[in-house]
Design a protein around this motif. Structure first.
Motif, mmCIF file in Angstrom:
data_model
loop_
_atom_site.group_PDB
_atom_site.id
_atom_site.type_symbol
_atom_site.label_atom_id
_atom_site.label_comp_id
_atom_site.label_asym_id
_atom_site.label_seq_id
_atom_site.Cartn_x
_atom_site.Cartn_y
_atom_site.Cartn_z
ATOM 1 N N ASP A 1 0.817 -1.183 -0.058
ATOM 2 C CA ASP A 1 0.019 -0.032 -0.017
ATOM 3 C C ASP A 1 0.885 1.400 0.229
ATOM 4 O O ASP A 1 0.571 2.103 0.769
ATOM 5 N N LEU B 1 -6.698 0.294 1.705
ATOM 6 C CA LEU B 1 -7.141 -0.405 0.385
ATOM 7 C C LEU B 1 -7.351 -1.752 0.545
ATOM 8 O O LEU B 1 -6.587 -2.460 1.069
ATOM 9 N N PRO C 1 -7.084 2.544 -7.178
ATOM 10 C CA PRO C 1 -8.338 1.806 -6.380
ATOM 11 C C PRO C 1 -9.202 1.380 -7.247
ATOM 12 O O PRO C 1 -9.816 2.152 -8.192
ATOM 13 N N TYR D 1 -14.046 2.545 -4.564
ATOM 14 C CA TYR D 1 -13.696 3.957 -4.306
ATOM 15 C C TYR D 1 -13.803 4.745 -5.398
ATOM 16 O O TYR D 1 -12.807 5.228 -6.171
ATOM 17 N N ASN E 1 -12.093 8.266 -4.741
ATOM 18 C CA ASN E 1 -10.664 8.193 -3.838
ATOM 19 C C ASN E 1 -10.071 9.492 -4.446
ATOM 20 O O ASN E 1 -9.926 10.120 -5.497
ATOM 21 N N LEU F 1 -12.855 4.095 1.816
ATOM 22 C CA LEU F 1 -11.692 4.087 2.774
ATOM 23 C C LEU F 1 -11.776 4.261 4.219
ATOM 24 O O LEU F 1 -12.078 5.189 4.551
#
Length: 252
Positions: free
Chosen positions: A93, A106, A126, A131, A134, A251
């Protein structure tokens, strides 16, 4: 030196002595040409000369299979260091969050790829189904190779075999031997499936990933098990829920 090692070394030297070396030049991570040696047995070359005499180049499956194997074992394999480093960033990540208030959690990503001249462009972001709003920058990767050098090496093999490929090069639709009916898409997908699973295990990641061609002209695939996901609205979400995997669309 132990006897077994000595014999092995002598056999190797003998193989080299009775072979013809071809130089395959491949771009390395720094963008410089690196030479890989391909040794072809003189005995097998002579055998191929007899076999290929008068054969239709288009129908000479042995050569096309060899071309495919060389593409996978030389071109694709040269990408391994970059691919491993890239996938580790994804599984750890290491995305760039433009909004510092967003927490790094994520659960699902989408990987896209596109073929350009002498380049495979890959980016990850993502998953949009989960998402949509995002503020995370996509992670990009540019895998570059030199198709002209690959073409030259293939021509060297054909010339050694004394195979007449003029019907191909004189064809009005002729472009190049290296990518003629090359299943680059399936080769690249298999390559990514293999390394995704390997790096996921190494990093102890539980990230879910999907991969698709950037223009979305082809199907989407589950990176974990190669399953095909139909091109439907909210396709990945529906696919996961059918597998009893329910995730939040945010998220958190």
């Amino acid at each position: 030196m132990k006897l077994k090692q000595l014999l092995s070394k002598l056999r190797y030297r003998n193989q080299i002595k009775n072979s013809i070396a071809l130089d395959f030049k491949v771009l390395n991570k720094s963008g410089k040409l690196e030479i890989f040696k391909l040794y072809l047995s003189k005995k097998k070359i002579n055998q191929q000369i007899k076999v290929t005499k008068g054969i239709d180049f288009y129908e000479f499956n042995y050569f096309w299979e060899l071309r495919n194997d060389l593409f996978k074992s030389i071109i694709l394999k040269s990408f391994e260091p970059q691919i491993k480093e890239y996938l580790k960033k994804i599984h750890k990540d290491e995305f760039i969050y433009t909004d510092k208030n967003e927490k790094k959690s994520l659960k699902v990503i989408s990987m896209y790829y596109h073929f350009y001249d002498d380049e495979i462009y890959v980016f990850v972001e993502p998953n949009y189904d989960y998402y949509p709003d995002n503020k995370i920058k996509r992670l990009e990767l540019h895998l570059k190779y030199d198709s002209n050098e690959f073409e030259k090496s293939l021509i060297q093999i054909l010339d050694l075999w004394q195979l007449d490929y003029s019907s191909f090069t004189e064809d009005d639709y002729y472009e190049s031997i290296w990518d003629f009916e090359l299943e680059i898409d399936s080769f690249f997908l298999e390559f990514m499936f293999k390394h995704w699973s390997k790096i996921k295990k190494e990093t102890n990641s539980d990230l879910i990933g999907f991969i698709t061609y950037a223009t979305r002209g082809l199907y989407t695939y589950d990176l974990d098990n190669k399953s095909e996901v139909r091109d439907l609205k909210n396709e990945t979400k529906k696919y996961l829920e059918n597998k009893n995997i329910y995730l939040k669309n945010e998220l958190s």
